[in-house]
Design an enzyme around this catalytic site. Structure first.
Site, PDB file in Angstrom:
ATOM      1  CE  LYS A  44     -12.939  19.179   1.015  1.00 51.67           C
ATOM      2  NZ  LYS A  44     -14.743  19.850   0.354  1.00 51.67           N
ATOM      3  CB  SER A  68      -8.178  19.274  10.683  1.00 53.22           C
ATOM      4  OG  SER A  68      -7.571  20.864   9.592  1.00 53.22           O
ATOM      5  CG  HIS A  69      -7.269  16.064  12.837  1.00 60.23           C
ATOM      6  ND1 HIS A  69      -6.050  15.514  11.880  1.00 60.23           N
ATOM      7  CD2 HIS A  69      -6.264  17.340  12.986  1.00 60.23           C
ATOM      8  CE1 HIS A  69      -4.623  15.959  11.965  1.00 60.23           C
ATOM      9  NE2 HIS A  69      -5.317  17.256  12.435  1.00 60.23           N
ATOM     10  NE  ARG A  70     -14.497  13.091   8.485  1.00 68.48           N
ATOM     11  CZ  ARG A  70     -13.619  13.235   7.126  1.00 68.48           C
ATOM     12  NH1 ARG A  70     -12.923  13.818   7.288  1.00 68.48           N
ATOM     13  NH2 ARG A  70     -13.598  12.637   6.452  1.00 68.48           N
ATOM     14  CG  LEU A  71     -11.051  16.962  16.376  1.00 73.96           C
ATOM     15  CD1 LEU A  71      -9.507  17.301  16.890  1.00 73.96           C
ATOM     16  CD2 LEU A  71     -11.839  15.577  17.291  1.00 73.96           C
TER      17      LEU A  71
END
Length: 217
Positions: A10, A192-195
């Site tokens: 997700k 977002s983007h696992r940040l």
């Protein structure tokens, strides 16, 4: 058998967590997040939390219980003192609480020292519970082996008959509340983007003040 979940993911993008926008006291941030989750997750148990203790075999044990009260003093939940978690707390009072709120894409991890609350406070909460739940506290010898589900229901009916004519049901001496006094609270906001945003509050022993820092995701 192998089941591949590697493509199950997700992208988090609903909120952010910036130092300029958060209070100095982590309890205020906890309260704000909980209230927001109530709005988005109507009719769900937003007070459900995972509790991790160190078991008698030295291995961490995690289960879900319900948070019933929180304040500057700590976080309160109720259980059987003779349960696995109760015996673990008696031996090692350091525990970890964890909340995950899917609707707002947030997680909170709390480390703290646990102790029993006063008996009169446990009594007060016990008498607020539905009568059926009060009886259940007498029925369950939590975490002990029982022969069958039928046995459990038989015990419930026996205790129900026992308390049928009583106006009040006393709290079992082995059942009551714990308070977790936090010394570390981490707030995780999905990005977002696992940040992801991760803000940690640590309590200083010398003056009980909280200091915060940002962690890499």
């Amino acid at each position: 058998m192998t089941f591949d979940l590697s493509n199950y993911r997700k992208n988090y993008k609903k909120n952010s967590l910036l130092e300029l926008d958060i209070p100095k006291n982590p309890l205020k941030l906890f309260h704000n997040w909980l209230e927001q989750e109530k709005i988005f997750s109507e009719n769900t148990e937003v007070n459900a939390m995972s509790i991790s203790t160190i078991g008698e075999d030295g291995c961490p044990e995690t289960r879900v219980v319900l948070l019933k009260e929180y304040s500057e003093k700590g976080f309160i939940f109720y259980t059987n003192y003779y349960s696995f978690k109760g015996r673990s707390i008696q031996k090692i009072p350091k525990i970890c609480l964890s909340f995950f709120w899917e609707k707002t894409e947030r997680q909170i991890i709390i480390k703290g020292i646990t102790s029993k609350i006063k008996k009169n406070k446990s009594d007060k909460y016990f008498y607020k519970r539905p009568k059926e739940n009060q009886i259940g506290s007498w029925v369950s010898r939590q975490s002990t082996k029982i022969p069958s589900k039928e046995y459990l229901l038989e015990q419930y009916n026996k205790w129900k008959d026992f308390f049928r004519k009583k106006k009040t049901i006393d709290r079992p001496f082995y059942w009551g509340g714990y308070i977790v006094k936090p010394y570390r609270m981490e707030f995780w906001q999905g990005q977002s983007h696992r940040l992801h945003d991760r803000i940690v509050y640590n309590k200083l022993e010398k003056n009980n003040k909280w200091i915060l820092c940002r962690l890499s995701p």
